[in-house]
Design a protein around this motif. Structure first.
Motif, short mmCIF file in Angstrom:
data_model
loop_
_atom_site.label_atom_id
_atom_site.label_comp_id
_atom_site.label_asym_id
_atom_site.label_seq_id
_atom_site.Cartn_x
_atom_site.Cartn_y
_atom_site.Cartn_z
N SER A 10 1.92 2.11 -3.44
CA SER A 10 0.82 2.72 -4.19
C SER A 10 0.65 4.18 -3.80
O SER A 10 0.36 5.03 -4.65
N THR A 58 0.83 -1.21 0.00
CA THR A 58 0.00 0.00 0.00
C THR A 58 0.86 1.25 0.00
O THR A 58 0.53 2.25 -0.65
N LEU A 104 1.25 -0.28 -10.66
CA LEU A 104 1.46 1.10 -10.21
C LEU A 104 1.23 2.11 -11.33
O LEU A 104 1.20 3.31 -11.08
N GLU A 120 1.09 7.32 -6.44
CA GLU A 120 0.07 8.33 -6.70
C GLU A 120 0.65 9.73 -6.66
O GLU A 120 0.32 10.59 -7.49
#
Length: 303
Positions: A107, A104, A142, A111
């Motif tokens: 990720s 996580t 990703l 972002e």
């Protein structure tokens, strides 16, 4: 000017190991412990004839923090340092851990990087065997392009990563060599750089124009003094206050480094009220490493 490559990723993915390999010395502390790197480190490297500056950043974590935690303040400052390196980089190497796989935290970092609209090279580190290299395909999720398997520790695949980085580097125009004396005004925020610049421009000077410099976020101001052509290199803090966020300016060491690289002489301003600080000595060290002339100016001594 050398372009800037930022190594980013969550903690303990091997950024410092890759950094040390690139610059050819053990400058960053490497331990199998998340959060070992807290400050940005920088060093020069080259690949296929391209010279660039590499920045090693602290691991990025974006989960909500408990402000009452003992290290909450440090964590915020660490993240600010890493985010600034991302903002100033020309190319970003996003490092992930091929052993632990997609997380996580990866990720979350991805972002942030997608929103920068900058070239990103995705490096799946610790892929030191065929199985791990094949498993690196999971990082396609990703949405940052092809993950490149590598091992910073063993030197496997690092050339593939650097090939990709070199493709993304901006074209750097060489500055013409002339008789102009290039002077960089550097120092901490609020030590009086703007006042000194305005004073220099307000006396016995002939300003030709304010032209964009060769580096991003800098303005060069040519002037003539007693028949000598001088180029004042603007650094963070000289610009109008509304142009730079206070936090960004506070941590902008890379801007000072770029200015010093281009200069013949650096004017290092120190605040007489506060005395010499750790940040002052850090900037002074950068000047000495670049083998530039330096004049130390103690400002506000009359207050």
């Amino acid at each position: 000017m050398k372009p800037i490559i930022a190594l980013v990723g969550r903690p303990n993915v091997g950024k410092s190991t890759f950094f040390n390999r690139l610059i050819g010395q053990r400058k960053a502390i490497v331990e199998d412990l998340p959060g070992t790197t807290r400050d940005r480190l920088y060093g020069d490297s080259d690949w296929n004839g391209r010279v660039f500056t590499v920045v090693d950043t602290a691991g990025l974590l974006f989960e909500e923090e408990d402000d009452s935690a003992p290290l909450a303040g440090i964590a915020r400052r660490v993240r600010a340092q890493a985010e600034l390196a991302i903002a100033e980089a020309d190319v970003i190497v996003f490092m992930v851990d091929a052993i632990e796989g997609l997380t996580t935290a990866d990720s979350d970092v991805a972002e942030v990087l997608r929103n920068t609209y900058k070239p990103v090279v995705l490096a799946a580190n610790k892929a030191d065997n065929q199985e791990r290299a094949l498993n690196a395909v999971e990082f396609y999720a990703l949405n940052l392009g092809e993950p490149i398997p590598m091992s910073a520790y063993h030197g496997i695949g690092t050339g593939d990563v650097l090939d990709k980085v070199a493709e993304q580097l901006p074209v750097v125009e060489e500055e013409t060599d002339d008789s102009t004396v290039k002077v960089a005004i550097v120092g901490r925020p609020n030590v009086g750089k703007s006042s000194l610049l305005n004073r220099l421009l307000g006396q016995e000077r002939s300003v030709v124009s304010a032209v964009p410099g060769t580096t991003r976020d800098s303005i060069d101001t040519p002037l003539e003094y007693n028949g000598t052509n001088i180029l004042l290199i603007d650094t963070a803090g000289i610009r109008r206050r509304g142009k730079i966020e206070r936090g960004i300016e506070k941590y902008s060491v890379m801007r000072a480094l770029r200015a010093v690289e281009r200069a013949d002489v650096a004017l290092l301003l120190i605040d007489a009220e506060e005395g010499v600080t750790a940040q002052d000595t850090h900037v002074a060290g950068m000047i000495l490493e670049q083998l530039k002339g330096v004049a130390i100016l103690v400002n506000k001594w009359d207050l």
